[in-house]
Write a protein that holds these residues in place. Sequence first.
Motif, mmCIF file in Angstrom:
data_model
loop_
_atom_site.group_PDB
_atom_site.id
_atom_site.type_symbol
_atom_site.label_atom_id
_atom_site.label_comp_id
_atom_site.label_asym_id
_atom_site.label_seq_id
_atom_site.Cartn_x
_atom_site.Cartn_y
_atom_site.Cartn_z
ATOM 1 N N GLU B 125 5.621 3.131 -1.674
ATOM 2 C CA GLU B 125 5.688 2.340 -0.439
ATOM 3 C C GLU B 125 6.170 3.193 0.739
ATOM 4 O O GLU B 125 5.543 3.208 1.805
ATOM 5 C CB GLU B 125 6.642 1.152 -0.657
ATOM 6 C CG GLU B 125 6.641 0.168 0.500
ATOM 7 C CD GLU B 125 7.674 -0.928 0.332
ATOM 8 O OE1 GLU B 125 8.434 -0.924 -0.653
ATOM 9 O OE2 GLU B 125 7.719 -1.796 1.227
ATOM 10 N N SER B 128 3.620 5.883 1.615
ATOM 11 C CA SER B 128 2.506 5.332 2.408
ATOM 12 C C SER B 128 2.947 5.108 3.853
ATOM 13 O O SER B 128 2.187 5.356 4.794
ATOM 14 C CB SER B 128 2.035 3.993 1.847
ATOM 15 O OG SER B 128 1.639 4.151 0.527
ATOM 16 N N THR B 132 1.182 6.890 7.032
ATOM 17 C CA THR B 132 0.547 6.089 8.088
ATOM 18 C C THR B 132 1.430 5.994 9.337
ATOM 19 O O THR B 132 1.237 5.107 10.173
ATOM 20 C CB THR B 132 0.206 4.671 7.573
ATOM 21 O OG1 THR B 132 1.412 4.072 7.071
ATOM 22 C CG2 THR B 132 -0.829 4.696 6.483
ATOM 23 N N ALA B 233 -3.774 10.437 0.094
ATOM 24 C CA ALA B 233 -3.524 9.688 -1.144
ATOM 25 C C ALA B 233 -2.924 10.602 -2.205
ATOM 26 O O ALA B 233 -2.069 10.192 -3.006
ATOM 27 C CB ALA B 233 -4.841 9.094 -1.637
ATOM 28 N N VAL B 236 0.804 10.874 -1.654
ATOM 29 C CA VAL B 236 1.538 9.676 -2.098
ATOM 30 C C VAL B 236 1.640 9.669 -3.630
ATOM 31 O O VAL B 236 2.704 9.396 -4.189
ATOM 32 C CB VAL B 236 0.851 8.381 -1.585
ATOM 33 C CG1 VAL B 236 1.573 7.147 -2.101
ATOM 34 C CG2 VAL B 236 0.820 8.355 -0.067
#
Lengths: 244, 266
Positions: B125, B128, B132, B233, B236
């Motif tokens: 979480e 991400s 972002t 990705a 992460v």
Amino acid sequence: MIQYKKLIKSFGTRTILKGIDLHIKAGEIVFILGTSGTGKSVLLKNTVGLMKPDSGEIWIDDENVTDFTEQEFLPVRKKCGMVFQHPALFDSLSIYENIAFGLRKHFSLPESEIKERVEQALSLVNLENVLAKRPGEISYGMQKRVSLARTVVLRPKVLLFDEPTTGLDPVTTNSVNSLIQNLSRKLNTTSMVVSHDMHCALKIADRIVVLDQGQIVEQGTPQELLRSQVPLVRDFLAEARDLL
Amino acid sequence: MSIKTVSANPFSALGHFLIVSFKDIRSFSQLVGATLVQLFAHLPRKKETFQQLYFVANGSLWTIAFCVTFASIVTILESSFHMKIVIQNDSMVPGFASVLILRELGSVVTALLLTSRVGAGMAAEIGSMKVTEQIDALKMLGINPVRFLVVPRLIASTIGCVILSIIANMVCILAAMIVADQFLGYSIGLFLTAMRRFVDFQDIIFASIKAFCFGIVIPLMSCYFGFNCKSGADGVGRATTQSVVFASVAIIVLDFILSYTFSYFY
């Protein structure tokens, strides 16, 4: 208003910004153009302390902010709003809460005024009936507009846009560009816009700065840039002409 | 320094490893320091803390209860089997199993399961959010990300881990009791009598202290790797894996240190 003096920033062995010297005047709309990886976003993030330069100086309103701590950056960030490349909305909050978030943090406003300002900001970006929704329930383009509203609602003196129109449809792109122009003209906001879009830059920028390999290779008014002989600028111009 | 250069020279490889380790330890310590400051400087965000507590405790309860039940069954059956082979008598099994459950199994298995479920979730979480630019957005809005993200998770994980560890111990003991009664011929009364001889109240206190410490380690590790997540990705995914691996290793090492320390009090 904002001044960069010999700004250098590296990541490991790779130097991204190689001695940037740039002065942005109050109320000016400056477009920073360049290919990907030339350090445009890095320049913006250094401005508000989200990254620290290796050397050089950054001045905002006659104040050297280069070595500011997180705490010292708080008032700087209050007057500088930033629209990120990603919408960067908080998934756990509704659209209303996302936009009101900064207002609640920075100002002691009654809820009625917060609501009014949130609705005003949303109408500026042409959005309606999304207040109760979560970011995941609206499209990417709408998220970007909400992100813009979240920044604008704080009425900052300086607006930093990191590719504000990427992923938006042409109609919204035009409205965002008009918004940048209107904010600058009506509220005397200083805007720095990182973009790949020469077409928009020519339309609304007061000055265009072209970065290549971490250095400024050209800068001037749109008219001056049209006469530039720098190959990268010619490439950008050719692409902009293709779109016309 | 390129990978080729590093691998070609063992000394530079060692130097590179030491520099990277030192940097990681330093930035992890900075996160711990910042978390402590924010923990005591402001009141925690109640809503977020309760949401996290619900995620940690309620969301993990059945998984933990299910897993520790089987771990407990295996422990008591294996103990009985081996004691019968070695000393031809398994009369100490109820007491032995109870001690093992309370001192180790309940809290350690709970913490390891929490690491894989909750720790991985936290790292993903926050990773991400980093990718972002939500963490940058928080900073721009004048919000301290440590206060906003780490503190509620730390409080929730610590409380959740202690509660779950107590529940896990109770479930383990219950499962062991039933198995002892049904398969080993020790009635519940006999089991409890043996348990009283072997187990002290301080075992329960020490188990709770262990759970408390594990509950601190999990969110700190997860948030650290989340905050240092590389873009994409892949970044992460890597942050999530690293958080689970490092938190699990930290729990095992911490368990040894705490067990060794507590051994002076027995």
